[in-house]
Design a protein around this motif. Sequence first.
Motif, PDB file in Angstrom:
ATOM      1  N   ARG A 103       0.831  -1.202   0.000  1.00 53.21           N
ATOM      2  CA  ARG A 103       0.000   0.000   0.000  1.00 53.21           C
ATOM      3  C   ARG A 103       0.868   1.254   0.000  1.00 53.21           C
ATOM      4  O   ARG A 103       0.584   2.218  -0.705  1.00 53.21           O
ATOM      5  N   THR A 107       0.646   1.012  -4.420  1.00 49.63           N
ATOM      6  CA  THR A 107      -0.619   1.693  -4.721  1.00 49.63           C
ATOM      7  C   THR A 107      -0.647   3.116  -4.175  1.00 49.63           C
ATOM      8  O   THR A 107      -1.463   3.913  -4.608  1.00 49.63           O
ATOM      9  N   GLN A 108       0.207   3.398  -3.216  1.00 45.49           N
ATOM     10  CA  GLN A 108       0.299   4.702  -2.543  1.00 45.49           C
ATOM     11  C   GLN A 108      -1.034   5.134  -1.945  1.00 45.49           C
ATOM     12  O   GLN A 108      -1.319   6.319  -1.819  1.00 45.49           O
ATOM     13  N   GLU A 109      -1.829   4.140  -1.558  1.00 48.36           N
ATOM     14  CA  GLU A 109      -3.037   4.420  -0.791  1.00 48.36           C
ATOM     15  C   GLU A 109      -2.610   4.757   0.634  1.00 48.36           C
ATOM     16  O   GLU A 109      -1.541   4.340   1.084  1.00 48.36           O
TER      17      GLU A 109
END
Length: 131
Positions: A103, A107-109
Amino acid sequence: MLTSGEPGLDYPDTGDIVADLRQQIRAAVDLLAQPPLGSLYRALVGEAQHDPLVAAALNERFIRPQAERTVARLRKAQQQGQLSPDFDLDVAMAILSGPLYFRFLITQEPLTHEYVERVLDALLVGMTPRP
């Protein structure tokens, strides 16, 4: 970043492995949320993909020590009967860290406390002792 002091991410030992994992992982998530540490760490991991010296330093200063602390805390909980005696603790470490790194880096969430709860819930189903 590699020459600065290592962030304090020691595990508490309250006698409750779930509470201790939750507290430590939340502290790590909170640390990465503080500017500029999160973006610096992300850049350092990226650079480590191309520079073996950076990769070695990152592993030596951050990744290996934290993995060793995690496995040591899990081992103690396993010895206390809180975790299944046959669960592979190195795999547990990978399962704990993998979703967070995915993450954070891929995804860089946002890394949130709620996401930490979801990861812990998923992992602990497999780690708990069976009757």
